[in-house]
Design an enzyme around this catalytic site. Structure first.
Site, PDB file in Angstrom:
ATOM      1  CG  ASN A  25       3.469 -16.508  26.322  1.00 39.62           C
ATOM      2  OD1 ASN A  25       4.473 -16.057  25.760  1.00 39.62           O
ATOM      3  ND2 ASN A  25       2.337 -15.839  26.399  1.00 39.62           N
ATOM      4  CD  GLU A  67      -3.552 -14.137  23.348  1.00 37.50           C
ATOM      5  OE1 GLU A  67      -3.653 -13.499  24.407  1.00 37.50           O
ATOM      6  OE2 GLU A  67      -2.801 -13.802  22.426  1.00 37.50           O
ATOM      7  NE  ARG A  74       3.209  -2.628  21.597  1.00 39.32           N
ATOM      8  CZ  ARG A  74       2.757  -3.875  21.470  1.00 39.32           C
ATOM      9  NH1 ARG A  74       2.530  -4.375  20.279  1.00 39.32           N
ATOM     10  NH2 ARG A  74       2.541  -4.620  22.532  1.00 39.32           N
ATOM     11  CG  HIS A  93      -2.741  -9.424  19.342  1.00 38.04           C
ATOM     12  ND1 HIS A  93      -2.981  -8.072  19.240  1.00 38.04           N
ATOM     13  CD2 HIS A  93      -1.919  -9.566  20.408  1.00 38.04           C
ATOM     14  CE1 HIS A  93      -2.337  -7.434  20.200  1.00 38.04           C
ATOM     15  NE2 HIS A  93      -1.664  -8.329  20.913  1.00 38.04           N
ATOM     16  NE  ARG A 116       2.048 -14.943  22.204  1.00 32.38           N
ATOM     17  CZ  ARG A 116       2.462 -13.729  22.546  1.00 32.38           C
ATOM     18  NH1 ARG A 116       3.149 -13.546  23.652  1.00 32.38           N
ATOM     19  NH2 ARG A 116       2.183 -12.702  21.787  1.00 32.38           N
TER      20      ARG A 116
END
Ligand code: AMP
Length: 378
Positions: free
Chosen positions: A9, A363, A221, A156, A67
């Protein structure tokens, strides 16, 4: 020697890695190389990968899974990273200018050091490519989509896919439900936050859009915002496009509302009577509830709500604030079950029509599963 899967990742300045033993894909070891290209760190991703391979010693992986944040419309599942796939990820760089180049640097570093090892990309956007056109399109003139790719991609996806599948298996085993019939809302609440509406394991809507900025309120955010606020602030506060980007992505959300972006800290402050922290939590949880309601409507029925990621898995108080006002919709928490801490998949509702679950996300494990499944080296 057992075959292994290496999951990478790559961020702009870090490389996280996890090594799994195939075929069961149990985690063997993991680590992170930080400060890539920064003072005191290694110079580039190739050097970071060299450090990872040093750590692995004799253990050469049978397949490497990456990823990759943006797969655009081109990738609706994991893909072998051949020349054409790499070129496509490169073409999508303008849509993910920080993330896709880092992933590509990782892919190139592996190709150089381990030229015979198959590489697989797992895309954050892939699970959402089943969204109907009506959920994916903005009400903009068609050329914005046709010429500039402005549409809703969602992110996601690896997490939403994993937790919706595990929730389906759990409800089959414990409640005799058929996963093919289940209508679930999955809530990934971490540093970034997103919701997905999942029908029979297929994504039909999600809250992030062209970029991971739309939808839920996040640590830093905004999530949803009247787009006119952007042009208005650019004019009235004299902000450049770059400054606006920074405001919306790094200075907003919980941090913008109360000065802290870590939910643990915001909860503590609210418990101590801090009004800004209380308001921030209200805005955050209200947005989540609105999405649960919207997605129940999009699905036509709601069988379960699934909480995951750092906040969703650990913050009982957030789950309470989200679920309690929704009791009238059959979403009723069992207070003791909600308060219990555990790393297991678990059910938190008081036996109402809507199952409330915590499914710890994985993940990296999901990327390993997809890479191993696709590379066919077993
Ligand atoms: P993630 O992106 O999934 O790693 O989630 C990271 C976020 O989870 C952190 O920023 C924290 O706000 C939040 N978090 C982790 N543990 C807890 C906890 N026990 N209570 C509340 N929030 C938590």
């Amino acid at each position: 020697m057992t075959a292994t899967v290496l999951v990478l990742n790559a961020g702009s300045s870090s490389l996280k890695w996890d090594l799994f033993a195939a075929p069961a894909l149990t985690s063997l070891k993991s680590g992170v190389v930080e400060r890539i290209g920064e003072e005191g760190g290694v110079p580039d991703h190739a050097a970071a990968l060299a450090a990872v391979l040093d750590e692995l010693g004799e253990d050469r992986p049978a397949v490497v899974g990456h990823r990759i944040v943006h797969g655009g419309r081109s990738f609706s599942g994991p893909a072998l990273l051949d020349e054409a796939a790499v070129a496509e990820v490169e073409r999508l760089v303008p849509l993910a200018p920080l993330h896709n180049p880092a992933a590509l640097a990782g892919v190139r570093a592996v190709a150089e050091r381990l030229p015979d090892v198959p590489q697989v990309g797992a895309f954050d956007t892939a699970f959402h490519q089943t969204m109907p056109e009506a959920a994916a399109r903005y009400a903009l003139p068609a050329w914005c989509e046709a010429e500039h790719g402005v549409r809703r991609y969602g992110f996601h996806g690896t997490s939403h896919q994993y937790v919706s599948r595990v929730a389906g298996e759990f409800l089959r085993e414990t409640a005799g439900r058929s996963p093919a019939e289940l209508k679930l809302v999955t809530l990934h609440l971490g540093n970034g936050c997103s919701a997905a509406a999942v029908s029979g394991g297929v994504c039909v809507d999600t809250s992030m859009g062209l970029t991971p900025l739309e939808g839920l309120v996040m640590g830093t955010r905004t999530g949803d915002l009247d787009p006119a606020a952007v042009t208005y602030l650019q004019r009235s506060a004299g902000l450049s496009a770059e400054e606006m980007d920074r405001l919306l992505n790094r200075e907003s959300g919980l941090k913008g509302l109360c000065g802290d972006n870590d939910v643990r800290r915001v909860l503590q402050r609210a418990a101590d009577g801090d009004a800004d922290a209380e308001l921030a939590l209200d805005v955050y949880c209200r947005r989540i509830r609105k999405y649960v309601g919207a997605y129940a409507a999009a699905l036509g029925r709601l069988d379960g709500v699934v909480f995951t990621a750092g906040v969703g898995e650990n913050a009982a108080e957030i789950r309470r604030r989200v679920c309690e006002p929704l009791a009238g919709f059959g979403i009723a928490l069992d207070a003791a079950a909600n308060a219990r801490r555990s790393k297991e998949v678990r059910r938190l509702d008081a036996g109402g029509p809507v199952a409330v679950l915590v499914v710890p996300t994985d993940e990296e494990g999901e990327i390993a599963r997809q890479a191993w499944g696709l590379a066919g080296v077993g």
